[in-house]
Scaffold this active site. Structure first.
Site, mmCIF file in Angstrom:
data_model
loop_
_atom_site.group_PDB
_atom_site.id
_atom_site.type_symbol
_atom_site.label_atom_id
_atom_site.label_comp_id
_atom_site.label_asym_id
_atom_site.label_seq_id
_atom_site.Cartn_x
_atom_site.Cartn_y
_atom_site.Cartn_z
ATOM 1 N N HIS A 1 98.126 -104.351 -8.059
ATOM 2 C CA HIS A 1 99.386 -105.093 -8.205
ATOM 3 C C HIS A 1 99.715 -105.431 -9.659
ATOM 4 O O HIS A 1 99.463 -106.566 -10.095
ATOM 5 C CB HIS A 1 99.285 -106.407 -7.419
ATOM 6 N N CYS B 1 100.604 -100.526 -4.214
ATOM 7 C CA CYS B 1 99.904 -100.952 -2.994
ATOM 8 C C CYS B 1 100.651 -100.459 -1.749
ATOM 9 O O CYS B 1 100.655 -99.258 -1.488
ATOM 10 C CB CYS B 1 99.693 -102.456 -3.032
ATOM 11 N N GLU C 1 102.424 -106.281 -10.824
ATOM 12 C CA GLU C 1 103.432 -107.361 -10.856
ATOM 13 C C GLU C 1 102.794 -108.740 -10.732
ATOM 14 O O GLU C 1 103.468 -109.751 -10.894
ATOM 15 C CB GLU C 1 104.484 -107.134 -9.756
HETATM 16 N N1 GLN Z 1 97.344 -103.520 3.447
HETATM 17 C C1 GLN Z 1 98.733 -103.369 3.185
HETATM 18 C C2 GLN Z 1 99.332 -102.209 3.978
HETATM 19 O O1 GLN Z 1 98.644 -101.472 4.572
HETATM 20 C C3 GLN Z 1 99.015 -103.184 1.697
HETATM 21 C C4 GLN Z 1 98.571 -104.409 0.962
HETATM 22 C C5 GLN Z 1 99.363 -104.749 -0.245
HETATM 23 O O2 GLN Z 1 100.450 -104.184 -0.513
HETATM 24 N N2 GLN Z 1 98.879 -105.718 -0.961
HETATM 25 O O3 GLN Z 1 100.522 -102.065 4.006
#
Ligand code: GLN
Length: 184
Positions: A168, A78, A170
């Site tokens: 995710h 992410c 994790e």
């Molecule tokens: N929206 C977040 C970003 O731009 C990432 C979201 C996440 O890691 N769950 O950094």
């Protein structure tokens, strides 16, 4: 020994996954945490804007870029994927080690968080949890392997020793992505 970037975000959850797998890790918060035996890295989800700022302030940018460019295996989830991407269509790039273009917060507000199930390369029926996730808009090298497409969007790739994942792993009990990472 995995170094988990621990400046912000879901680093504890990645630590728990590695514990369940009996794999050694330590949290990286400063340059001195980079002992000789760190041989792989995890960048957790969280808020990439905050993570970038802290990585720079803590003097970690150069060593992270250098290690990954030299082939150290890395799993970016992410926000971690955002840090790795060579290009970001709606922001400036950061480490630029992974030849893809990502779009931040790409799923819009009402779809900010959702779950899906899909195959990640050879891993079948993996539970994917998306939270204000980026997706991968474009592949910038023939050597990037696409590991998952969900709703016509690329959400997981591998390039050499780098795994970039929109969701995710994790936050689920399924440890197969961490096992894949540990096998790199
Ligand atoms: N929206 C977040 C970003 O731009 C990432 C979201 C996440 O890691 N769950 O950094």
């Amino acid at each position: 020994m995995t170094g988990i970037l621990a400046v912000q975000g879901a680093f504890l959850e990645h630590g728990k996954c590695l514990e369940k797998l009996g794999a050694d890790y330590r949290y990286i918060r400063k340059r001195d945490d980079f002992s000789e035996n760190i041989d792989r890295l995890i960048f957790p989800g969280g808020e990439s804007t905050t993570q970038r700022k802290l990585i720079k302030e803590l003097g970690l940018f150069d060593i992270l870029k250098e290690k990954i460019s030299a082939g150290m295996p890395v799993l970016g989830t992410c926000a971690g994927l955002i840090l790795l991407a060579e290009k970001i269509s709606n922001d400036n790039p950061f480490l630029s080690t992974l030849p893809v273009t990502v779009c931040r917060n790409a799923y819009g507000r009402q779809l900010g968080s959702f779950s899906a199930t899909g195959n990640i390369g050879n891993i079948s029926d993996y539970p994917m949890r998306f939270i204000r996730a980026p997706y991968i808009e474009k592949i910038l090298s023939d050597s990037v392997e696409i590991l998952n497409i969900t709703d016509e969007k690329i959400t997981a790739v591998r390039y050499k020793n780098q795994l970039g994942i929109s969701f995710h792993p994790e936050l689920t009990d399924d440890l197969r992505i961490h096992q894949l990472f540990l096998s790199l």
